[in-house]
Motif scaffolding. Structure first.
Motif, PDB file in Angstrom:
ATOM      1  N   THR A   1    -102.683 -57.367 -51.512  1.00  0.00           N
ATOM      2  CA  THR A   1    -101.719 -56.607 -52.301  1.00  0.00           C
ATOM      3  C   THR A   1    -100.383 -57.361 -52.421  1.00  0.00           C
ATOM      4  N   HIS A   2    -100.191 -58.374 -51.574  1.00  0.00           N
ATOM      5  CA  HIS A   2     -98.908 -59.087 -51.556  1.00  0.00           C
ATOM      6  C   HIS A   2     -99.008 -60.544 -52.002  1.00  0.00           C
ATOM      7  N   SER A   3    -100.194 -61.129 -51.970  1.00  0.00           N
ATOM      8  CA  SER A   3    -100.349 -62.550 -52.297  1.00  0.00           C
ATOM      9  C   SER A   3    -101.618 -62.751 -53.105  1.00  0.00           C
ATOM     10  N   ASN A   4    -101.578 -63.661 -54.087  1.00  0.00           N
ATOM     11  CA  ASN A   4    -102.807 -63.971 -54.826  1.00  0.00           C
ATOM     12  C   ASN A   4    -103.507 -65.197 -54.244  1.00  0.00           C
ATOM     13  N   GLN A   5    -103.041 -65.647 -53.090  1.00  0.00           N
ATOM     14  CA  GLN A   5    -103.717 -66.762 -52.419  1.00  0.00           C
ATOM     15  C   GLN A   5    -104.114 -66.345 -51.003  1.00  0.00           C
ATOM     16  N   VAL A   6    -105.234 -65.671 -50.914  1.00  0.00           N
ATOM     17  CA  VAL A   6    -105.746 -65.231 -49.617  1.00  0.00           C
ATOM     18  C   VAL A   6    -107.159 -65.781 -49.460  1.00  0.00           C
ATOM     19  N   THR A   7    -107.396 -66.508 -48.383  1.00  0.00           N
ATOM     20  CA  THR A   7    -108.742 -67.015 -48.136  1.00  0.00           C
ATOM     21  C   THR A   7    -109.174 -66.679 -46.715  1.00  0.00           C
ATOM     22  N   SER A   8    -110.483 -66.514 -46.560  1.00  0.00           N
ATOM     23  CA  SER A   8    -111.049 -66.316 -45.229  1.00  0.00           C
ATOM     24  C   SER A   8    -111.933 -67.507 -44.925  1.00  0.00           C
ATOM     25  N   GLN A   9    -111.792 -68.043 -43.740  1.00  0.00           N
ATOM     26  CA  GLN A   9    -112.598 -69.197 -43.349  1.00  0.00           C
ATOM     27  C   GLN A   9    -113.446 -68.810 -42.140  1.00  0.00           C
ATOM     28  N   THR A  10    -114.753 -68.730 -42.362  1.00  0.00           N
ATOM     29  CA  THR A  10    -115.630 -68.409 -41.235  1.00  0.00           C
ATOM     30  C   THR A  10    -116.070 -69.704 -40.559  1.00  0.00           C
ATOM     31  N   PHE A  11    -116.343 -69.608 -39.287  1.00  0.00           N
ATOM     32  CA  PHE A  11    -116.750 -70.804 -38.529  1.00  0.00           C
ATOM     33  C   PHE A  11    -117.657 -70.380 -37.380  1.00  0.00           C
ATOM     34  N   GLU A  12    -118.366 -71.351 -36.851  1.00  0.00           N
ATOM     35  CA  GLU A  12    -119.131 -71.133 -35.627  1.00  0.00           C
ATOM     36  C   GLU A  12    -118.690 -72.152 -34.616  1.00  0.00           C
ATOM     37  N   ALA A  13    -118.345 -71.687 -33.427  1.00  0.00           N
ATOM     38  CA  ALA A  13    -117.908 -72.589 -32.371  1.00  0.00           C
ATOM     39  C   ALA A  13    -118.246 -71.964 -31.028  1.00  0.00           C
ATOM     40  N   HIS A  14    -118.688 -72.783 -30.096  1.00  0.00           N
ATOM     41  CA  HIS A  14    -119.043 -72.312 -28.745  1.00  0.00           C
ATOM     42  C   HIS A  14    -120.055 -71.160 -28.812  1.00  0.00           C
ATOM     43  N   GLY A  15    -120.916 -71.193 -29.806  1.00  0.00           N
ATOM     44  CA  GLY A  15    -121.933 -70.151 -29.934  1.00  0.00           C
ATOM     45  C   GLY A  15    -121.411 -68.825 -30.474  1.00  0.00           C
ATOM     46  N   LEU A  16    -120.169 -68.807 -30.949  1.00  0.00           N
ATOM     47  CA  LEU A  16    -119.574 -67.575 -31.472  1.00  0.00           C
ATOM     48  C   LEU A  16    -119.235 -67.751 -32.950  1.00  0.00           C
ATOM     49  N   LYS A  17    -119.328 -66.633 -33.691  1.00  0.00           N
ATOM     50  CA  LYS A  17    -118.893 -66.654 -35.089  1.00  0.00           C
ATOM     51  C   LYS A  17    -117.475 -66.116 -35.164  1.00  0.00           C
ATOM     52  N   GLY A  18    -116.652 -66.757 -35.957  1.00  0.00           N
ATOM     53  CA  GLY A  18    -115.278 -66.292 -36.091  1.00  0.00           C
ATOM     54  C   GLY A  18    -114.790 -66.409 -37.523  1.00  0.00           C
ATOM     55  N   THR A  19    -113.674 -65.750 -37.800  1.00  0.00           N
ATOM     56  CA  THR A  19    -113.073 -65.805 -39.138  1.00  0.00           C
ATOM     57  C   THR A  19    -111.561 -65.924 -39.013  1.00  0.00           C
ATOM     58  N   ASN A  20    -111.010 -66.967 -39.609  1.00  0.00           N
ATOM     59  CA  ASN A  20    -109.552 -67.083 -39.747  1.00  0.00           C
ATOM     60  C   ASN A  20    -109.163 -66.626 -41.153  1.00  0.00           C
ATOM     61  N   ILE A  21    -108.028 -65.980 -41.267  1.00  0.00           N
ATOM     62  CA  ILE A  21    -107.551 -65.499 -42.571  1.00  0.00           C
ATOM     63  C   ILE A  21    -106.237 -66.198 -42.873  1.00  0.00           C
ATOM     64  N   TRP A  22    -106.084 -66.628 -44.122  1.00  0.00           N
ATOM     65  CA  TRP A  22    -104.947 -67.481 -44.486  1.00  0.00           C
ATOM     66  C   TRP A  22    -104.368 -66.992 -45.816  1.00  0.00           C
ATOM     67  N   ALA A  23    -103.132 -66.571 -45.781  1.00  0.00           N
ATOM     68  CA  ALA A  23    -102.452 -66.141 -47.019  1.00  0.00           C
ATOM     69  C   ALA A  23    -101.243 -67.034 -47.257  1.00  0.00           C
ATOM     70  N   SER A  24    -101.065 -67.463 -48.502  1.00  0.00           N
ATOM     71  CA  SER A  24     -99.928 -68.332 -48.827  1.00  0.00           C
ATOM     72  C   SER A  24     -98.977 -67.640 -49.790  1.00  0.00           C
ATOM     73  N   PHE A  25     -97.701 -67.949 -49.611  1.00  0.00           N
ATOM     74  CA  PHE A  25     -96.639 -67.504 -50.515  1.00  0.00           C
ATOM     75  C   PHE A  25     -95.946 -68.770 -50.974  1.00  0.00           C
ATOM     76  N   VAL A  26     -96.370 -69.245 -52.135  1.00  0.00           N
ATOM     77  CA  VAL A  26     -95.966 -70.572 -52.583  1.00  0.00           C
ATOM     78  C   VAL A  26     -94.645 -70.518 -53.323  1.00  0.00           C
ATOM     79  N   ASN A  27     -93.719 -71.363 -52.892  1.00  0.00           N
ATOM     80  CA  ASN A  27     -92.501 -71.585 -53.658  1.00  0.00           C
ATOM     81  C   ASN A  27     -92.704 -72.876 -54.428  1.00  0.00           C
ATOM     82  N   HIS A  28     -92.702 -72.793 -55.754  1.00  0.00           N
ATOM     83  CA  HIS A  28     -93.083 -73.945 -56.562  1.00  0.00           C
ATOM     84  C   HIS A  28     -92.036 -75.050 -56.577  1.00  0.00           C
ATOM     85  N   LYS A  29     -90.864 -74.746 -56.018  1.00  0.00           N
ATOM     86  CA  LYS A  29     -89.857 -75.812 -55.905  1.00  0.00           C
ATOM     87  C   LYS A  29     -90.183 -76.744 -54.747  1.00  0.00           C
TER      88      LYS A  29
END
Ligand SMILES: [Zn+2]
Length: 299
Positions: free
Chosen positions: A66-94
């Protein structure tokens, strides 16, 4: 009458600290506190609680979208576990590339065991993670709201790390998600980073974490100067300890990153008592105000 008096003084300080911003564009500790309550309602956000993790993931993603048009989720597997990192950007074009780009991070998982409990039965239970997990996420989600209302002069990234709090369980390390984020995004190297972890306590105490102080001294001094100017007394002018947290993989990648973390750890840390009643909107407010000034460049 007394509480009303205190409220009006803090409202005045808030106006002074963020200049001409409207009320909707200011960080709200009350809203942040509500963000903690929402996470707690899903249950413990640990690998054994799949539904809680899915629902919390959806809540964080949808709030960010609702606040950013750049939101991505990155799933990964490590140490036998599944995880998800979430990343939202607020880009200043300058700003271009990684220059003048700030990462603000928190872990959204919670510890699957309350291993600081004395009773063996309670030790097997997950911690609710109001402070340890939900508080940092809550501040970041509230910051997302104000970044959308009042675009910052630099590019901001909000990153929500999974699997921070598996450390020393079955010989697992801390900060699995943060390490995966650094290794899976080799071209993302912002000029500064701040990690928020355990920032809601009623008697919030954030000393200078020592990896941050020794490896990101300039950024740490800037944050403490802002805190001093705002009379944000949660930021203690003394040394803390060396703490394993999500800033370590960033520091190892050469990114100056400061860990804002309550220390000494509160008595309910990694127990079943890490609940909403330990949290204070005023503590969240102090942290939000300091980070806002860091981001917007207000002294
Ligand atoms: Zn923890």
């Amino acid at each position: 009458m007394r509480p009303i008096k205190i409220l009006s003084i803090s409202a005045f300080l808030l106006i002074v600290s963020v200049g001409s911003l409207g009320a909707e564009e200011q960080f709200s500790g009350e809203r942040a506190l509500q963000n903690i309550a929402t996470q707690l309602a899903y249950g413990a956000r640990e690998p054994g609680n799949v539904a809680a993790k899915q629902n919390t993931l959806r809540y964080i993603q949808q709030t960010l979208e609702t606040h950013s048009n750049q939101v991505t989720s990155q799933t990964f597997e490590a140490h036998g576990l599944k995880g998800t990192n979430i990343w939202a950007s607020f880009v200043n074009h300058k700003t271009t590339g990684n220059t003048g780009r700030i990462m603000l991070g928190a872990h959204w998982d919670t510890r699957p065991r309350s291993d600081q409990e004395t009773s063996p039965t309670k030790q097997k239970m997950p911690t609710p993670g109001a402070n340890d997990g939900a508080s940092g996420v809550a501040v970041l989600l509230e910051l997302a709201r104000i970044f959308a209302a009042n675009p910052p002069p630099v590019t901001l990234d909000l990153v929500f790390f999974d699997l921070e709090d598996m450390g020393n369980i079955n010989n697992l390390p801390f900060s699995i998600g943060s390490r995966e984020f650094i290794s899976r995004n080799p071209f993302y190297r912002p000029s500064a980073g701040v990690i928020l972890d355990m920032v809601c306590d009623k008697n919030l105490s954030i000393p200078k974490e020592l990896y941050s102080k020794t490896q990101a001294p300039k950024l740490l001094n800037r944050i403490w100067a802002i805190a001093k100017a705002q009379n944000a007394t949660a930021f203690r002018d003394k040394d803390g300890s060396y703490i394993q947290d999500d800033h370590i993989p960033f520091l190892e990648a050469g990114i100056p990153t400061v860990d804002l973390i309550h220390y000494p750890f509160p008595s309910y840390w990694h127990t079943s008592e890490d609940t909403l009643d330990k949290c204070s909107s005023q503590s969240l407010q102090q942290v939000g105000n300091v980070i806002s000034s860091l981001v917007y460049g207000v002294p």
